[in-house]
Design a protein around this motif. Structure first.
Motif, PDB file in Angstrom:
ATOM      1  N   PHE A 110      -9.143  25.318  12.977  1.00 48.08           N
ATOM      2  CA  PHE A 110      -8.818  24.464  14.133  1.00 48.08           C
ATOM      3  C   PHE A 110      -7.769  23.709  14.157  1.00 48.08           C
ATOM      4  O   PHE A 110      -7.359  23.055  13.516  1.00 48.08           O
ATOM      5  CB  PHE A 110     -10.580  23.756  13.733  1.00 48.08           C
ATOM      6  N   ASP A 111      -7.415  23.300  15.202  1.00 52.92           N
ATOM      7  CA  ASP A 111      -6.065  22.831  15.407  1.00 52.92           C
ATOM      8  C   ASP A 111      -6.413  21.700  16.911  1.00 52.92           C
ATOM      9  O   ASP A 111      -5.093  20.985  16.692  1.00 52.92           O
ATOM     10  CB  ASP A 111      -4.896  23.468  16.252  1.00 52.92           C
ATOM     11  N   HIS A 112      -8.001  20.904  16.711  1.00 53.08           N
ATOM     12  CA  HIS A 112      -7.778  20.116  17.550  1.00 53.08           C
ATOM     13  C   HIS A 112      -9.356  19.831  16.944  1.00 53.08           C
ATOM     14  O   HIS A 112      -9.986  19.874  16.536  1.00 53.08           O
ATOM     15  CB  HIS A 112      -7.788  20.512  18.914  1.00 53.08           C
ATOM     16  N   ILE A 113      -9.032  18.273  16.688  1.00 60.18           N
ATOM     17  CA  ILE A 113     -10.515  16.725  15.975  1.00 60.18           C
ATOM     18  C   ILE A 113     -10.549  16.048  16.553  1.00 60.18           C
ATOM     19  O   ILE A 113      -9.718  15.280  17.253  1.00 60.18           O
ATOM     20  CB  ILE A 113     -10.539  17.645  14.040  1.00 60.18           C
ATOM     21  N   HIS A 114     -11.894  16.158  16.707  1.00 64.10           N
ATOM     22  CA  HIS A 114     -12.465  14.974  16.950  1.00 64.10           C
ATOM     23  C   HIS A 114     -12.511  13.040  16.073  1.00 64.10           C
ATOM     24  O   HIS A 114     -13.293  13.294  15.162  1.00 64.10           O
ATOM     25  CB  HIS A 114     -13.684  14.907  17.578  1.00 64.10           C
ATOM     26  N   ILE A 115     -11.698  12.179  15.792  1.00 62.60           N
ATOM     27  CA  ILE A 115     -12.328  11.478  14.845  1.00 62.60           C
ATOM     28  C   ILE A 115     -12.299   9.961  15.574  1.00 62.60           C
ATOM     29  O   ILE A 115     -11.971   9.502  16.214  1.00 62.60           O
ATOM     30  CB  ILE A 115     -10.947  11.140  13.981  1.00 62.60           C
ATOM     31  N   VAL A 116     -13.019   9.096  15.038  1.00 66.18           N
ATOM     32  CA  VAL A 116     -14.298   7.924  15.863  1.00 66.18           C
ATOM     33  C   VAL A 116     -14.320   6.655  15.181  1.00 66.18           C
ATOM     34  O   VAL A 116     -14.596   7.374  13.357  1.00 66.18           O
ATOM     35  CB  VAL A 116     -15.193   8.046  16.089  1.00 66.18           C
ATOM     36  N   ASP A 117     -13.461   5.906  14.851  1.00 70.16           N
ATOM     37  CA  ASP A 117     -13.320   4.628  14.154  1.00 70.16           C
ATOM     38  C   ASP A 117     -14.725   3.734  14.317  1.00 70.16           C
ATOM     39  O   ASP A 117     -14.264   2.880  15.780  1.00 70.16           O
ATOM     40  CB  ASP A 117     -12.318   3.810  14.760  1.00 70.16           C
ATOM     41  N   LEU A 118     -15.742   4.064  13.235  1.00 69.71           N
ATOM     42  CA  LEU A 118     -16.577   3.296  14.322  1.00 69.71           C
ATOM     43  C   LEU A 118     -16.654   1.690  13.504  1.00 69.71           C
ATOM     44  O   LEU A 118     -16.969   0.656  14.212  1.00 69.71           O
ATOM     45  CB  LEU A 118     -17.833   3.779  13.583  1.00 69.71           C
ATOM     46  N   ASN A 119     -15.946   1.369  12.755  1.00 65.64           N
ATOM     47  CA  ASN A 119     -15.399   0.225  12.523  1.00 65.64           C
ATOM     48  C   ASN A 119     -14.987  -0.354  13.958  1.00 65.64           C
ATOM     49  O   ASN A 119     -14.580  -1.661  14.618  1.00 65.64           O
ATOM     50  CB  ASN A 119     -14.440   0.067  11.153  1.00 65.64           C
ATOM     51  N   GLY A 120     -13.642  -0.121  14.436  1.00 62.07           N
ATOM     52  CA  GLY A 120     -12.971   0.228  15.833  1.00 62.07           C
ATOM     53  C   GLY A 120     -13.418  -0.836  16.940  1.00 62.07           C
ATOM     54  O   GLY A 120     -13.769  -1.252  17.333  1.00 62.07           O
ATOM     55  N   ALA A 121     -14.647   0.275  16.871  1.00 62.13           N
ATOM     56  CA  ALA A 121     -15.806   0.415  17.907  1.00 62.13           C
ATOM     57  C   ALA A 121     -16.685  -0.988  18.241  1.00 62.13           C
ATOM     58  O   ALA A 121     -16.313  -1.162  19.398  1.00 62.13           O
ATOM     59  CB  ALA A 121     -16.788   1.663  18.007  1.00 62.13           C
ATOM     60  N   LYS A 122     -16.734  -1.734  17.034  1.00 59.42           N
ATOM     61  CA  LYS A 122     -18.021  -2.613  17.003  1.00 59.42           C
ATOM     62  C   LYS A 122     -16.476  -3.697  16.503  1.00 59.42           C
ATOM     63  O   LYS A 122     -17.014  -4.885  17.494  1.00 59.42           O
ATOM     64  CB  LYS A 122     -19.084  -2.068  15.369  1.00 59.42           C
ATOM     65  N   GLU A 123     -15.615  -3.563  16.264  1.00 52.28           N
ATOM     66  CA  GLU A 123     -14.929  -4.652  15.971  1.00 52.28           C
ATOM     67  C   GLU A 123     -13.915  -4.839  16.654  1.00 52.28           C
ATOM     68  O   GLU A 123     -12.853  -6.190  16.760  1.00 52.28           O
ATOM     69  CB  GLU A 123     -13.965  -4.584  14.644  1.00 52.28           C
ATOM     70  N   GLY A 124     -13.150  -4.072  17.211  1.00 53.17           N
ATOM     71  CA  GLY A 124     -12.030  -4.103  18.333  1.00 53.17           C
ATOM     72  C   GLY A 124     -10.658  -4.283  17.662  1.00 53.17           C
ATOM     73  O   GLY A 124      -9.770  -4.681  18.282  1.00 53.17           O
ATOM     74  N   ALA A 125     -10.492  -3.604  16.662  1.00 53.49           N
ATOM     75  CA  ALA A 125      -9.478  -3.417  16.065  1.00 53.49           C
ATOM     76  C   ALA A 125      -9.068  -1.141  15.532  1.00 53.49           C
ATOM     77  O   ALA A 125     -10.213  -1.398  14.929  1.00 53.49           O
ATOM     78  CB  ALA A 125      -9.230  -4.259  14.762  1.00 53.49           C
ATOM     79  N   PHE A 126      -8.293  -1.245  15.056  1.00 54.94           N
ATOM     80  CA  PHE A 126      -7.969  -0.258  14.078  1.00 54.94           C
ATOM     81  C   PHE A 126      -7.971  -0.218  12.656  1.00 54.94           C
ATOM     82  O   PHE A 126      -7.251   0.152  12.207  1.00 54.94           O
ATOM     83  CB  PHE A 126      -6.382   0.758  14.768  1.00 54.94           C
ATOM     84  N   VAL A 127      -8.764  -0.268  12.133  1.00 52.11           N
ATOM     85  CA  VAL A 127      -9.098  -0.718  10.924  1.00 52.11           C
ATOM     86  C   VAL A 127      -9.229   0.559  10.089  1.00 52.11           C
ATOM     87  O   VAL A 127      -8.550   1.160   8.918  1.00 52.11           O
ATOM     88  CB  VAL A 127     -11.110  -0.848  10.850  1.00 52.11           C
ATOM     89  N   ASN A 128      -9.620   1.762  11.038  1.00 52.52           N
ATOM     90  CA  ASN A 128      -9.525   3.177   9.718  1.00 52.52           C
ATOM     91  C   ASN A 128      -7.744   4.172  10.405  1.00 52.52           C
ATOM     92  O   ASN A 128      -7.847   5.428  10.133  1.00 52.52           O
ATOM     93  CB  ASN A 128     -10.779   4.684  10.292  1.00 52.52           C
ATOM     94  N   LEU A 129      -7.123   3.274  11.503  1.00 50.32           N
ATOM     95  CA  LEU A 129      -5.558   3.986  11.522  1.00 50.32           C
ATOM     96  C   LEU A 129      -4.813   4.661  10.375  1.00 50.32           C
ATOM     97  O   LEU A 129      -4.929   6.100  10.595  1.00 50.32           O
ATOM     98  CB  LEU A 129      -5.315   3.316  12.527  1.00 50.32           C
ATOM     99  N   PRO A 130      -4.656   4.296   9.685  1.00 50.13           N
ATOM    100  CA  PRO A 130      -4.507   4.285   8.350  1.00 50.13           C
ATOM    101  C   PRO A 130      -4.186   6.220   7.830  1.00 50.13           C
ATOM    102  O   PRO A 130      -4.027   7.280   7.553  1.00 50.13           O
ATOM    103  CB  PRO A 130      -4.395   3.586   7.593  1.00 50.13           C
ATOM    104  N   HIS A 131      -6.028   6.159   7.334  1.00 49.95           N
ATOM    105  CA  HIS A 131      -6.899   7.355   7.415  1.00 49.95           C
ATOM    106  C   HIS A 131      -6.756   8.458   8.803  1.00 49.95           C
ATOM    107  O   HIS A 131      -6.423   9.564   8.307  1.00 49.95           O
ATOM    108  CB  HIS A 131      -8.244   6.967   7.524  1.00 49.95           C
ATOM    109  N   ILE A 132      -6.508   8.372   9.581  1.00 47.15           N
ATOM    110  CA  ILE A 132      -6.041   9.157  11.123  1.00 47.15           C
ATOM    111  C   ILE A 132      -4.931   9.868  10.908  1.00 47.15           C
ATOM    112  O   ILE A 132      -4.501  10.729  11.090  1.00 47.15           O
ATOM    113  CB  ILE A 132      -6.366   8.305  12.214  1.00 47.15           C
TER     114      ILE A 132
END
Length: 238
Positions: free
Chosen positions: A44-66
């Motif tokens: 797979f050359d394309h994946i879908h990643i959702v930041d669930l913290n971000g969705a709730k809090e309005g900040a890119f909490v998991n961006l470093p992991h992405i």
């Protein structure tokens, strides 16, 4: 049809919610990089990643992991969660994200969403998450007043090219996707690129979505729970 493996991140862990509830969380892995590497190794050359913290809090909490996934694997990633302004979109694209999914921003800050669609037409995805027929936002905790079809028609007129539609009642349930919903959307909006999400339980669901001319589908829990293999998912990826 393009099959897109999904990673939902909560506090840096790979999880799935049941019907969008933050109180019903299943943890599948501690390292999103290891999970993404499994997807990349399967072709797979394309994946879908959702930041669930971000969705709730309005900040890119998991961006470093992405970013670690992008920088390590060189893989294409579409992401959503925590995006509220045009500057947020720009920051994510500058950080290496291929596509940006907006739900809350599209409803609560339409002017910035339209600006993003016009500035980055190839990169923007409307996250049309449906709860009881209405568009849900803010981590699926609120719903919009405007009719779904009216809103989508207006956004297409502004240049929107791609929609990721999730039936929240199906998400994380393994009960089968709402295929008739996706068929109807594709009939009514034939020029939009439609990504289905929610409820996929096995290879037969993917075969039916493919036969319905759906452009792409996101697969998460069915893989994590062992109901479908990466090889099966890859076999239906255009």
């Amino acid at each position: 049809m393009k099959v897109i493996p999904a990673i939902d991140l909560l506090d840096g862990q790979v999880v799935r919610l049941h019907k969008g509830s933050y109180t019903e969380v299943t943890v599948y892995a501690d390292s999103p990089l290891i999970t993404a590497t499994e997807f990349e190794n399967a072709g797979f050359d394309h994946i879908h990643i959702v930041d669930l913290n971000g969705a709730k809090e309005g900040a890119f909490v998991n961006l470093p992991h992405i970013q670690e996934v992008i920088n390590t694997l060189g893989i294409s990633v579409q992401t959503g969660g925590g995006i509220r302004t045009f500057e947020d979109v720009k920051a994510l694209i500058d950080a290496g994200l291929t596509k940006v999914i907006c739900s809350s921003m599209a409803i609560k800050n339409e002017a910035d969403f339209v600006k993003a669609v016009k500035t980055y037409p190839e990169n923007m995805i409307l996250g049309m998450d449906l709860k009881d027929g209405k568009i849900a936002y803010s981590g699926w905790l609120k719903t919009a007043e405007e009719d779904t079809y009216s809103f989508l028609s207006r956004m297409i007129a502004e240049g929107l090219q791609e929609v990721l539609c999730t039936d929240i009642s199906k998400d994380g349930t393994l009960s089968g996707p709402n295929i008739e919903l996706y068929r109807q959307l594709k009939r009514d909006f034939p020029d939009i690129r439609l990504i289905a999400s929610g409820g996929v339980s096995n290879i037969d669901d993917l075969i039916e979505l493919n036969a319905s001319n759906i452009d792409a589908v996101v697969v998460g829990k069915a893989y994590y729970e062992g109901h479908i293999t990466l090889e099966q998912m890859k076999s239906l990826t255009a």
